[in-house]
Write a protein that holds these residues in place. Structure first.
Motif, PDB file in Angstrom:
ATOM      1  N   SER A  72      39.768   6.921 -35.333  1.00 23.31           N
ATOM      2  CA  SER A  72      40.146   7.959 -36.292  1.00 23.31           C
ATOM      3  C   SER A  72      39.541   7.705 -37.662  1.00 23.31           C
ATOM      4  O   SER A  72      39.137   6.593 -37.989  1.00 23.31           O
ATOM      5  CB  SER A  72      41.674   8.011 -36.448  1.00 23.31           C
TER       6      SER A  72
ATOM      7  N   LYS B  40      40.588   1.998 -35.641  1.00 25.42           N
ATOM      8  CA  LYS B  40      41.065   2.070 -34.259  1.00 25.42           C
ATOM      9  C   LYS B  40      42.575   2.012 -34.381  1.00 25.42           C
ATOM     10  O   LYS B  40      43.123   1.059 -34.943  1.00 25.42           O
ATOM     11  CB  LYS B  40      40.544   0.891 -33.448  1.00 25.42           C
TER      12      LYS B  40
ATOM     13  N   GLU C 264      45.267   4.670 -27.568  1.00 22.56           N
ATOM     14  CA  GLU C 264      44.418   4.272 -28.685  1.00 22.56           C
ATOM     15  C   GLU C 264      43.318   5.295 -28.932  1.00 22.56           C
ATOM     16  O   GLU C 264      42.779   5.877 -27.979  1.00 22.56           O
ATOM     17  CB  GLU C 264      43.763   2.917 -28.418  1.00 22.56           C
ATOM     18  N   VAL C 265      43.008   5.525 -30.211  1.00 22.39           N
ATOM     19  CA  VAL C 265      41.945   6.439 -30.598  1.00 22.39           C
ATOM     20  C   VAL C 265      41.157   5.842 -31.760  1.00 22.39           C
ATOM     21  O   VAL C 265      41.629   4.939 -32.455  1.00 22.39           O
ATOM     22  CB  VAL C 265      42.478   7.835 -31.000  1.00 22.39           C
TER      23      VAL C 265
ATOM     24  N   ASP D 220      45.078   5.446 -23.082  1.00 18.37           N
ATOM     25  CA  ASP D 220      45.618   6.728 -23.556  1.00 18.37           C
ATOM     26  C   ASP D 220      46.361   6.591 -24.875  1.00 18.37           C
ATOM     27  O   ASP D 220      46.707   7.597 -25.492  1.00 18.37           O
ATOM     28  CB  ASP D 220      46.585   7.314 -22.512  1.00 18.37           C
TER      29      ASP D 220
ATOM     30  N   PHE E 231      33.605   3.726 -26.446  1.00 16.68           N
ATOM     31  CA  PHE E 231      34.509   4.864 -26.539  1.00 16.68           C
ATOM     32  C   PHE E 231      33.736   6.164 -26.368  1.00 16.68           C
ATOM     33  O   PHE E 231      32.510   6.161 -26.250  1.00 16.68           O
ATOM     34  CB  PHE E 231      35.237   4.851 -27.894  1.00 16.68           C
TER      35      PHE E 231
ATOM     36  N   PHE F 107      41.548  12.040 -35.564  1.00 19.05           N
ATOM     37  CA  PHE F 107      40.800  11.374 -34.492  1.00 19.05           C
ATOM     38  C   PHE F 107      39.381  11.922 -34.370  1.00 19.05           C
ATOM     39  O   PHE F 107      39.123  13.094 -34.582  1.00 19.05           O
ATOM     40  CB  PHE F 107      41.541  11.476 -33.158  1.00 19.05           C
TER      41      PHE F 107
ATOM     42  N   THR G 156      37.899   8.791 -28.440  1.00 11.68           N
ATOM     43  CA  THR G 156      38.934   8.341 -27.519  1.00 11.68           C
ATOM     44  C   THR G 156      38.472   7.072 -26.812  1.00 11.68           C
ATOM     45  O   THR G 156      37.284   6.891 -26.549  1.00 11.68           O
ATOM     46  CB  THR G 156      39.266   9.417 -26.465  1.00 11.68           C
TER      47      THR G 156
ATOM     48  N   HIS H 227      48.428  16.315 -34.224  1.00 11.85           N
ATOM     49  CA  HIS H 227      48.355  14.864 -34.472  1.00 11.85           C
ATOM     50  C   HIS H 227      48.911  14.541 -35.863  1.00 11.85           C
ATOM     51  O   HIS H 227      49.724  13.626 -36.020  1.00 11.85           O
ATOM     52  CB  HIS H 227      46.896  14.424 -34.328  1.00 11.85           C
TER      53      HIS H 227
END
Length: 181
Positions: free
Chosen positions: A145, A155, A142-143, A140, A98, A133, A136, A119
């Motif tokens: 955090s 995740k 999933e992040v 698009d 990531f 977060f 990345t 967010h």
């Protein structure tokens, strides 16, 4: 500030910069940050900027988020976003590759806080646990955090209750990261 998190972030940044030095005999470079002002810029050539992390020069907190939402943010997140100015860094945690987000400049720090507020507002509206977060993924949706309730790194799938705990703390997470060039 959470000193353990700051030290873990600085240690990962050193590992990342050292990997660049070993592989390319230069400080990290980025096409995405070309032309964007920052105290980190060493040089710009063609479509590439060469950067070096710099000390954070603003107040070492994300109090704008706390004031906007009347919440207390995990101390680790304050430290994560206020230890340094740096470019985003590719990393691997176990099987997850990531981009670890960083603030590039004072203007970018303000933008990141605004995005974190947005967010959190969306999560509140959807009745989801508050997360902030820090990374990345290719997807698009999933992040990576920091859970503001537990302090765990997760995740998560945006807009869903779906999340997977990756680490019990941000410090432990940062200490396990491997640079990806």
């Amino acid at each position: 500030m959470d000193r353990e998190t700051a030290l873990a972030l600085e240690a990962f940044t050193t590992r990342y910069c050292d990997a660049w030095q070993r592989s390319y005999q230069t400080w990290p470079q980025s096409e995405e940050l070309y032309g964007v002002p920052s105290p980190c810029i060493i040089s710009s050539t063609g479509t590439m900027v060469t950067w070096q992390p710099q000390p954070f020069t603003l107040a070492e907190n994300v109090n704008a988020i706390e004031r906007a939402l009347d919440i207390v943010v995990q101390p680790a997140l304050h430290a994560f976003y206020t230890t340094q100015f740096a470019g985003d860094m590719r990393a691997r945690f176990q099987s997850e590759t990531f981009t670890l987000l960083q603030t590039w400049s004072p203007d970018d720090f303000r933008r990141v806080q605004e995005n974190l507020i947005g967010h959190l507002v969306t999560q509140k509206r959807l009745k989801l646990s508050p997360t902030l977060f820090i990374g990345t993924l290719e997807s698009d949706t999933e992040v990576i955090s920091l859970c503001n309730l537990s302090g765990e790194v997760v995740k998560e799938t945006l807009g869903r209750r779906q999340s997977v705990v990756l680490s019990s703390s941000l410090t432990a997470f940062l200490n396990e990261l491997e640079p990806v060039l």
